[in-house]
Design an enzyme around this catalytic site. Sequence first.
Site, PDB file in Angstrom:
ATOM      1  CG  ASP A 120      -1.816  -0.971   1.247  1.00  0.00           C
ATOM      2  OD1 ASP A 120      -2.207  -1.623   0.027  1.00  0.00           O
ATOM      3  OD2 ASP A 120      -2.199  -1.758   2.397  1.00  0.00           O
ATOM      4  CD  GLU A 121       4.818  -0.282  -0.123  1.00  0.00           C
ATOM      5  OE1 GLU A 121       4.023  -0.780  -1.175  1.00  0.00           O
ATOM      6  OE2 GLU A 121       5.515  -1.233   0.340  1.00  0.00           O
ATOM      7  CE  LYS A 143       2.235  -2.629  -4.279  1.00  0.00           C
ATOM      8  NZ  LYS A 143       2.073  -2.433  -2.962  1.00  0.00           N
ATOM      9  N   GLY A 185      -4.627  -4.291  -3.635  1.00  0.00           N
ATOM     10  CA  GLY A 185      -5.602  -3.381  -3.807  1.00  0.00           C
ATOM     11  C   GLY A 185      -4.782  -2.081  -4.345  1.00  0.00           C
ATOM     12  CG  HIS A 186      -2.268  -2.160  -6.753  1.00  0.00           C
ATOM     13  ND1 HIS A 186      -1.311  -2.239  -7.601  1.00  0.00           N
ATOM     14  CD2 HIS A 186      -1.889  -2.791  -5.748  1.00  0.00           C
ATOM     15  CE1 HIS A 186      -0.215  -3.086  -7.038  1.00  0.00           C
ATOM     16  NE2 HIS A 186      -0.840  -3.295  -5.845  1.00  0.00           N
ATOM     17  NE  ARG A 214       6.095 -31.029  -6.738  1.00  0.00           N
ATOM     18  CZ  ARG A 214       7.048 -31.997  -6.454  1.00  0.00           C
ATOM     19  NH1 ARG A 214       7.937 -32.332  -7.305  1.00  0.00           N
ATOM     20  NH2 ARG A 214       7.248 -32.295  -5.252  1.00  0.00           N
ATOM     21  CD  GLN A 246       0.420  -9.164  -2.638  1.00  0.00           C
ATOM     22  OE1 GLN A 246       1.015  -9.749  -3.457  1.00  0.00           O
ATOM     23  NE2 GLN A 246      -0.686  -8.537  -2.684  1.00  0.00           N
ATOM     24  N   GLY A 251     -10.700  -3.056   3.827  1.00  0.00           N
ATOM     25  CA  GLY A 251     -11.416  -2.125   4.408  1.00  0.00           C
ATOM     26  C   GLY A 251     -10.768  -2.022   5.837  1.00  0.00           C
ATOM     27  NE  ARG A 290      -3.903   0.449   3.690  1.00  0.00           N
ATOM     28  CZ  ARG A 290      -4.060   1.133   2.363  1.00  0.00           C
ATOM     29  NH1 ARG A 290      -3.820   2.385   2.387  1.00  0.00           N
ATOM     30  NH2 ARG A 290      -4.655   0.460   1.331  1.00  0.00           N
ATOM     31  N   GLY A 333       5.531  11.968  -4.029  1.00  0.00           N
ATOM     32  CA  GLY A 333       4.123  12.172  -4.263  1.00  0.00           C
ATOM     33  C   GLY A 333       3.435  13.145  -3.109  1.00  0.00           C
TER      34      GLY A 333
HETATM   35  P1  GDP Z   1      -0.595   0.034  -3.729  1.00  0.00           P
HETATM   36  O1  GDP Z   1      -1.437  -0.999  -3.008  1.00  0.00           O
HETATM   37  O2  GDP Z   1       0.734   0.349  -3.386  1.00  0.00           O
HETATM   38  O3  GDP Z   1      -1.036   0.491  -4.942  1.00  0.00           O
HETATM   39  O4  GDP Z   1      -1.344   1.306  -2.533  1.00  0.00           O
HETATM   40  P2  GDP Z   1      -2.989   1.550  -2.249  1.00  0.00           P
HETATM   41  O5  GDP Z   1      -3.498   1.960  -3.557  1.00  0.00           O
HETATM   42  O6  GDP Z   1      -3.150   0.401  -1.603  1.00  0.00           O
HETATM   43  O7  GDP Z   1      -2.677   2.824  -1.368  1.00  0.00           O
HETATM   44  C1  GDP Z   1      -1.992   3.927  -1.393  1.00  0.00           C
HETATM   45  C2  GDP Z   1      -3.211   4.908  -1.194  1.00  0.00           C
HETATM   46  O8  GDP Z   1      -2.631   6.284  -0.948  1.00  0.00           O
HETATM   47  C3  GDP Z   1      -4.078   5.317  -2.347  1.00  0.00           C
HETATM   48  O9  GDP Z   1      -5.400   5.409  -1.791  1.00  0.00           O
HETATM   49  C4  GDP Z   1      -3.420   6.399  -3.244  1.00  0.00           C
HETATM   50  O10 GDP Z   1      -4.668   6.862  -3.747  1.00  0.00           O
HETATM   51  C5  GDP Z   1      -3.108   7.204  -1.889  1.00  0.00           C
HETATM   52  N1  GDP Z   1      -1.940   7.893  -2.554  1.00  0.00           N
HETATM   53  C6  GDP Z   1      -0.796   7.469  -3.293  1.00  0.00           C
HETATM   54  N2  GDP Z   1       0.215   8.499  -3.367  1.00  0.00           N
HETATM   55  C7  GDP Z   1      -0.286   9.520  -2.515  1.00  0.00           C
HETATM   56  C8  GDP Z   1       0.394  10.698  -2.450  1.00  0.00           C
HETATM   57  O11 GDP Z   1       1.564  10.994  -2.600  1.00  0.00           O
HETATM   58  N3  GDP Z   1      -0.359  11.496  -1.220  1.00  0.00           N
HETATM   59  C9  GDP Z   1      -1.236  11.053  -0.993  1.00  0.00           C
HETATM   60  N4  GDP Z   1      -1.834  11.979   0.236  1.00  0.00           N
HETATM   61  N5  GDP Z   1      -2.110  10.036  -1.165  1.00  0.00           N
HETATM   62  C10 GDP Z   1      -1.429   8.925  -2.144  1.00  0.00           C
HETATM   63  P1  IMO Z   2      -0.815  -4.382  -2.150  1.00  0.00           P
HETATM   64  O1  IMO Z   2      -0.574  -4.854  -3.437  1.00  0.00           O
HETATM   65  C1  IMO Z   2      -0.987  -4.798   2.286  1.00  0.00           C
HETATM   66  C2  IMO Z   2      -1.058  -8.743   3.756  1.00  0.00           C
HETATM   67  C3  IMO Z   2      -2.240  -9.360   4.333  1.00  0.00           C
HETATM   68  C4  IMO Z   2      -1.528 -10.263   5.236  1.00  0.00           C
HETATM   69  C5  IMO Z   2      -0.636 -11.086   4.558  1.00  0.00           C
HETATM   70  C6  IMO Z   2      -1.029 -12.312   3.890  1.00  0.00           C
HETATM   71  O2  IMO Z   2      -2.065  -3.616  -2.184  1.00  0.00           O
HETATM   72  O3  IMO Z   2       0.160  -3.716  -1.539  1.00  0.00           O
HETATM   73  P2  IMO Z   2      -2.466 -12.975   1.820  1.00  0.00           P
HETATM   74  O4  IMO Z   2      -3.937 -12.853   1.553  1.00  0.00           O
HETATM   75  O5  IMO Z   2      -1.842 -12.500   0.654  1.00  0.00           O
HETATM   76  O6  IMO Z   2      -2.197 -14.300   2.121  1.00  0.00           O
HETATM   77  O7  IMO Z   2      -2.026 -12.207   3.347  1.00  0.00           O
HETATM   78  O8  IMO Z   2      -0.050 -10.200   3.466  1.00  0.00           O
HETATM   79  N1  IMO Z   2      -1.398  -8.353   2.192  1.00  0.00           N
HETATM   80  C7  IMO Z   2      -1.129  -6.933   2.024  1.00  0.00           C
HETATM   81  N2  IMO Z   2      -0.919  -6.051   2.834  1.00  0.00           N
HETATM   82  N3  IMO Z   2      -0.988  -4.556   0.888  1.00  0.00           N
HETATM   83  C8  IMO Z   2      -1.161  -5.826   0.023  1.00  0.00           C
HETATM   84  O9  IMO Z   2      -1.193  -5.700  -1.312  1.00  0.00           O
HETATM   85  C9  IMO Z   2      -1.267  -6.939   0.660  1.00  0.00           C
HETATM   86  N4  IMO Z   2      -1.376  -8.057   0.030  1.00  0.00           N
HETATM   87  C10 IMO Z   2      -1.448  -9.048   1.059  1.00  0.00           C
HETATM   88  O10 IMO Z   2      -2.817  -8.184   5.070  1.00  0.00           O
HETATM   89  O11 IMO Z   2      -0.894  -9.686   6.299  1.00  0.00           O
HETATM   90 MG    MG Z   3      -2.766  -1.577  -1.752  1.00  0.00          MG
END
Ligand code: GDP
Ligand code: IMO
Ligand code: MG
Length: 427
Positions: free
Chosen positions: A13-14, A16, A40-41, A142, A223, A301, A304, A412
């Site tokens: 959730d950085e 990406k 979840g992107h 396998r 991830q 949901g 975090r 960002g």
């Molecule tokens: P991902 O899983 O790495 O793609 O990240 P997520 O989408 O799960 O979570 C990142 C959240 O931060 C999303 O709601 C983005 O819209 C938001 N986001 C991304 N970059 C920035 C930023 O620079 N500032 C702010 N305020 N939100 C950002």
């Molecule tokens: P994105 O791509 C954050 C975490 C789950 C759990 C562990 C294992 O949005 O960054 P799983 O269902 O994969 O077996 O769960 O990994 N996890 C994530 N945490 N962002 C994700 O994806 C994640 N995908 C899995 O919360 O701790």
């Molecule tokens: Mg995410």
Amino acid sequence: MPAVVIVGAQWGDEGKGKATDLLGSRVDYVVKFNGGNNAGHTVVIGDQKYALHLLPSGILSPGCTPVIGNGVVVDLGVLFEEIDGLEARGIDTSKLVVSANAHVIADYNRTFDKVTERFLGSRKIGTTGRGIGPTYADKMNRLGVRVQDLFDEKILRAKVEGALELKNQILTKVYNRRSVEVDEVVEELLSYVDRLRPMVADTSLLLGDALDADQTVLLEAGQATLLDVDHGTYPFVTSSSATAGGACTGSGIPPTRLTRVIGIVKAYATRVGEGPFPTELFDADGERLRDNGGEFGTTTGRPRRCGWYDAPIARYAARINGLTDFVLTKLDVLTGFERIPVCVAYEVDGERVDEMPMTQTGFHHATPIYEYFEGWSEDISGARTIDDLPVNAQRYVTAIEKMSGARISAIGVGPGRDETIVVHDLL
Ligand code: GDP
Ligand code: IMO
Ligand code: MG
């Protein structure tokens, strides 16, 4: 032949999705190479917000071909639901290509994910419950079902029978559940065949040809480094290779063809699910990061867990992935904090440790050693160059860049595509 990898440098959730979208209009292919709909992107384009789980974020860029690579585990119900959802919003998904070698998440894999977590009780991982771990376990055992198996009913039935032989014993005798009928599973999987067939290809060949033709391929991880099954905080990890090495095995693009590896890193840290997190906050500052940053899972949901920036982890991610660049995200979320701590090293059982501890026990015992930076209160969402940032924000960025092992090439300052400071071109 640029082949550029985007990976998460922390616990996911950085941002990406946003980074991928930023480059989407300039690349020919965006490949998802690991994970499944546990991801979840979120991508924000103008006033539209999209949450992608199984599809690569490149699907939102009209010129680019989205690819689901062999390293992905595919829930076919979710695939078509996501496609339909995007089509209903006017997004063209017709270019999507799916690897014949990708594994399929069967209903029994989801069942096992849930019953195992319940069975583990306090030792649970906190998975997303999407069947990810059990599907990768079947792959390694396998006993997996691959996309291509759906095109041969006899083979599909044999594989499902094979997979269920032991599983049904476990379901009925250990978990006290009803056994799963082979026919039901086969019937469900076959119901997707007609729609799936035209999308399926030898994606490694497709991508190899694309690179030969000097096209640009972007590989988008799900991830993150600390959730990688080998390099993460095992066992509190996902079950796939989320690091740069996984980009090769999960796509069929060899390591010698990768040209750049970009790590996405938040200006603070978050984690979803269980597992160690040295800089985690349990106070008002943690709440404030969660509220300011909207830190609630895109997939489940769940709120975090939030904490301060952890430089040893960023350095670790730089090393494991061979990062050439960082994209520092969500700097705007730190606006308003008077003083911002950054973890520069750990204390582990009375000793200073500068790198990620070697053992799980060491990491569980790690307490952060902080350095403190002056905050800023100005709104930075309009900043488009480093010089637009308040001087304290500039100092914060420069300091963490020095500690983190790769240059920061973009920053960002908001969720929108244009709310980004580009320091060095990412392609
Ligand atoms: P991902 O899983 O790495 O793609 O990240 P997520 O989408 O799960 O979570 C990142 C959240 O931060 C999303 O709601 C983005 O819209 C938001 N986001 C991304 N970059 C920035 C930023 O620079 N500032 C702010 N305020 N939100 C950002
Ligand atoms: P994105 O791509 C954050 C975490 C789950 C759990 C562990 C294992 O949005 O960054 P799983 O269902 O994969 O077996 O769960 O990994 N996890 C994530 N945490 N962002 C994700 O994806 C994640 N995908 C899995 O919360 O701790
Ligand atoms: Mg995410």
